[in-house]
Scaffold this motif. Structure first.
Motif, PDB file in Angstrom:
ATOM      1  N   ARG A 141       8.878  -8.123 -37.501  1.00 43.83           N
ATOM      2  CA  ARG A 141       8.917  -9.490 -36.965  1.00 43.83           C
ATOM      3  C   ARG A 141       9.882  -9.579 -35.778  1.00 43.83           C
ATOM      4  N   LYS A 142      11.013  -8.872 -35.872  1.00 44.22           N
ATOM      5  CA  LYS A 142      11.991  -8.881 -34.780  1.00 44.22           C
ATOM      6  C   LYS A 142      11.440  -8.229 -33.513  1.00 44.22           C
ATOM      7  N   ARG A 143      10.602  -7.228 -33.657  1.00 40.59           N
ATOM      8  CA  ARG A 143      10.111  -6.466 -32.509  1.00 40.59           C
ATOM      9  C   ARG A 143       8.652  -6.748 -32.157  1.00 40.59           C
ATOM     10  N   SER A 144       8.053  -7.747 -32.759  1.00 40.54           N
ATOM     11  CA  SER A 144       6.618  -7.961 -32.564  1.00 40.54           C
ATOM     12  C   SER A 144       6.239  -8.161 -31.100  1.00 40.54           C
ATOM     13  N   LYS A 145       7.094  -8.793 -30.311  1.00 44.49           N
ATOM     14  CA  LYS A 145       6.774  -8.979 -28.890  1.00 44.49           C
ATOM     15  C   LYS A 145       6.765  -7.656 -28.134  1.00 44.49           C
ATOM     16  N   GLN A 146       7.617  -6.723 -28.523  1.00 44.45           N
ATOM     17  CA  GLN A 146       7.619  -5.419 -27.873  1.00 44.45           C
ATOM     18  C   GLN A 146       6.417  -4.578 -28.272  1.00 44.45           C
ATOM     19  N   PHE A 147       5.821  -4.883 -29.435  1.00 48.19           N
ATOM     20  CA  PHE A 147       4.658  -4.122 -29.890  1.00 48.19           C
ATOM     21  C   PHE A 147       3.378  -4.521 -29.170  1.00 48.19           C
ATOM     22  N   VAL A 148       3.316  -5.715 -28.612  1.00 47.05           N
ATOM     23  CA  VAL A 148       2.088  -6.187 -27.964  1.00 47.05           C
ATOM     24  C   VAL A 148       1.657  -5.250 -26.833  1.00 47.05           C
ATOM     25  N   PRO A 149       2.528  -4.935 -25.852  1.00 41.34           N
ATOM     26  CA  PRO A 149       2.064  -4.014 -24.803  1.00 41.34           C
ATOM     27  C   PRO A 149       1.785  -2.612 -25.329  1.00 41.34           C
ATOM     28  N   LEU A 150       2.510  -2.197 -26.354  1.00 42.39           N
ATOM     29  CA  LEU A 150       2.238  -0.880 -26.932  1.00 42.39           C
ATOM     30  C   LEU A 150       0.875  -0.854 -27.611  1.00 42.39           C
ATOM     31  N   ASP A 151       0.537  -1.931 -28.310  1.00 43.65           N
ATOM     32  CA  ASP A 151      -0.774  -2.008 -28.953  1.00 43.65           C
ATOM     33  C   ASP A 151      -1.894  -2.051 -27.916  1.00 43.65           C
ATOM     34  N   LEU A 152      -1.665  -2.740 -26.800  1.00 41.75           N
ATOM     35  CA  LEU A 152      -2.663  -2.764 -25.725  1.00 41.75           C
ATOM     36  C   LEU A 152      -2.850  -1.367 -25.132  1.00 41.75           C
ATOM     37  N   GLU A 153      -1.762  -0.663 -24.939  1.00 41.60           N
ATOM     38  CA  GLU A 153      -1.841   0.701 -24.416  1.00 41.60           C
ATOM     39  C   GLU A 153      -2.539   1.629 -25.409  1.00 41.60           C
ATOM     40  N   LEU A 154      -2.264   1.442 -26.676  1.00 43.51           N
ATOM     41  CA  LEU A 154      -2.908   2.241 -27.712  1.00 43.51           C
ATOM     42  C   LEU A 154      -4.415   1.981 -27.726  1.00 43.51           C
ATOM     43  N   ASP A 155      -4.804   0.719 -27.631  1.00 43.02           N
ATOM     44  CA  ASP A 155      -6.224   0.363 -27.596  1.00 43.02           C
ATOM     45  C   ASP A 155      -6.905   0.966 -26.367  1.00 43.02           C
ATOM     46  N   ARG A 156      -6.217   0.900 -25.211  1.00 45.45           N
ATOM     47  CA  ARG A 156      -6.765   1.478 -23.989  1.00 45.45           C
ATOM     48  C   ARG A 156      -6.975   2.990 -24.143  1.00 45.45           C
ATOM     49  N   ALA A 157      -6.014   3.665 -24.742  1.00 44.55           N
ATOM     50  CA  ALA A 157      -6.118   5.117 -24.939  1.00 44.55           C
ATOM     51  C   ALA A 157      -7.237   5.460 -25.918  1.00 44.55           C
ATOM     52  N   TYR A 158      -7.396   4.654 -26.980  1.00 47.63           N
ATOM     53  CA  TYR A 158      -8.504   4.887 -27.925  1.00 47.63           C
ATOM     54  C   TYR A 158      -9.849   4.728 -27.225  1.00 47.63           C
ATOM     55  N   ARG A 159      -9.989   3.665 -26.426  1.00 50.88           N
ATOM     56  CA  ARG A 159     -11.259   3.438 -25.719  1.00 50.88           C
ATOM     57  C   ARG A 159     -11.518   4.542 -24.697  1.00 50.88           C
ATOM     58  N   ARG A 160     -10.466   4.984 -24.021  1.00 49.48           N
ATOM     59  CA  ARG A 160     -10.620   6.076 -23.053  1.00 49.48           C
ATOM     60  C   ARG A 160     -11.074   7.349 -23.754  1.00 49.48           C
ATOM     61  N   ARG A 161     -10.449   7.672 -24.883  1.00 51.35           N
ATOM     62  CA  ARG A 161     -10.840   8.868 -25.632  1.00 51.35           C
ATOM     63  C   ARG A 161     -12.293   8.774 -26.086  1.00 51.35           C
ATOM     64  N   GLN A 162     -12.692   7.598 -26.562  1.00 50.17           N
ATOM     65  CA  GLN A 162     -14.072   7.418 -27.023  1.00 50.17           C
ATOM     66  C   GLN A 162     -15.060   7.560 -25.866  1.00 50.17           C
ATOM     67  N   ALA A 163     -14.738   6.993 -24.704  1.00 49.82           N
ATOM     68  CA  ALA A 163     -15.625   7.094 -23.546  1.00 49.82           C
ATOM     69  C   ALA A 163     -15.734   8.548 -23.071  1.00 49.82           C
ATOM     70  N   LEU A 164     -14.613   9.250 -23.034  1.00 49.71           N
ATOM     71  CA  LEU A 164     -14.642  10.649 -22.619  1.00 49.71           C
ATOM     72  C   LEU A 164     -15.455  11.503 -23.587  1.00 49.71           C
ATOM     73  N   ARG A 165     -15.298  11.234 -24.867  1.00 48.11           N
ATOM     74  CA  ARG A 165     -16.060  12.004 -25.865  1.00 48.11           C
ATOM     75  C   ARG A 165     -17.550  11.713 -25.734  1.00 48.11           C
ATOM     76  N   SER A 166     -17.895  10.460 -25.469  1.00 43.53           N
ATOM     77  CA  SER A 166     -19.308  10.108 -25.257  1.00 43.53           C
ATOM     78  C   SER A 166     -19.866  10.818 -24.029  1.00 43.53           C
ATOM     79  N   GLN A 167     -19.072  10.871 -22.945  1.00 42.60           N
ATOM     80  CA  GLN A 167     -19.510  11.584 -21.741  1.00 42.60           C
ATOM     81  C   GLN A 167     -19.703  13.066 -22.025  1.00 42.60           C
ATOM     82  N   PHE A 168     -18.756  13.643 -22.755  1.00 43.17           N
ATOM     83  CA  PHE A 168     -18.865  15.069 -23.074  1.00 43.17           C
ATOM     84  C   PHE A 168     -20.116  15.328 -23.904  1.00 43.17           C
ATOM     85  N   ASP A 169     -20.339  14.515 -24.942  1.00 44.57           N
ATOM     86  CA  ASP A 169     -21.498  14.709 -25.810  1.00 44.57           C
ATOM     87  C   ASP A 169     -22.810  14.544 -25.039  1.00 44.57           C
ATOM     88  N   ALA A 170     -22.870  13.535 -24.154  1.00 45.61           N
ATOM     89  CA  ALA A 170     -24.082  13.317 -23.360  1.00 45.61           C
ATOM     90  C   ALA A 170     -24.325  14.502 -22.432  1.00 45.61           C
TER      91      ALA A 170
END
Length: 186
Positions: A141-170
């Motif tokens: 609860r004390k650090r929740s505001k600091q986690f927001v940009p980290l969670d956004l970065e984590l989501d971006r990295a997950y989507r990037r990994r998924q897109a790259l894997r889809s490109q590789f598989d295709a």
């Protein structure tokens, strides 16, 4: 008609390998080269890239995975430090512990499950109506505001990994169809 000339091929020893070109030159002191090499070896063994472009895609997959690991470490470190602060607050409030810019023995025991006094400290917390899970919640609860940009970065990295894997598989599927094609005489 003008005659076209091609440039001379460079000597074999002058040519950089793709692995040399893709290797990062500047890294943070926290960069774990062994983990990166293990991730790269895992992707190479699983995907078995057969073309230079596939090798580049694997390199980008490794980068995305390293980004994911790095953000996870940052989140864990931030939460762990805040948890230690919360434990320190509880013990300083109830037991008059002076931390002197270092964690008290009680906080060190609470933060290390293998510490010999860990169970005793957890019992003291329980006597006060708290658990380590309660304190983790307080720390989050004390650090929740600091986690927001980290969670956004984590989501971006997950989507990037998924897109790259889809490109590789295709790409792998497209190359498999071409390799399996039979040449027919006209």
């Amino acid at each position: 008609m003008a005659r076209k000339t091609l440039p001379a091929a460079p000597a074999t020893e002058d040519v950089m390998t793709l692995a040399d070109i893709l290797k990062p030159t500047n890294t943070l002191p926290t960069h774990d080269a062994l983990k990166e090499d293990a991730i790269r070896a895992g992707y190479m063994a699983e995907l078995r890239p057969s073309t230079p472009y596939q090798v580049v895609l694997v390199s980008h997959l490794v980068d995305a995975e390293m980004d994911i690991q790095y953000v996870r470490v940052i989140k864990t470190s931030l939460l762990r430090d805040t948890l230690a602060e919360c434990v320190e607050e509880v013990f300083s409030r109830y037991f008059s512990v002076d931390s002197r810019n270092n964690w008290s023995d009680e906080t060190q025991a609470a933060m290390d499950p293998s510490h010999e006094d860990h169970d005793a400290v957890v019992a003291q917390l329980r006597d006060r109506g708290l658990s380590l899970s309660d304190l983790v919640g307080r720390a989050y609860r004390k650090r929740s505001k600091q986690f927001v940009p980290l969670d956004l970065e984590l989501d971006r990295a997950y989507r990037r990994r998924q897109a790259l894997r889809s490109q590789f598989d295709a790409l792998a599927r497209a190359e498999a169809v071409v390799e399996d094609a039979d040449v027919m005489d006209a």
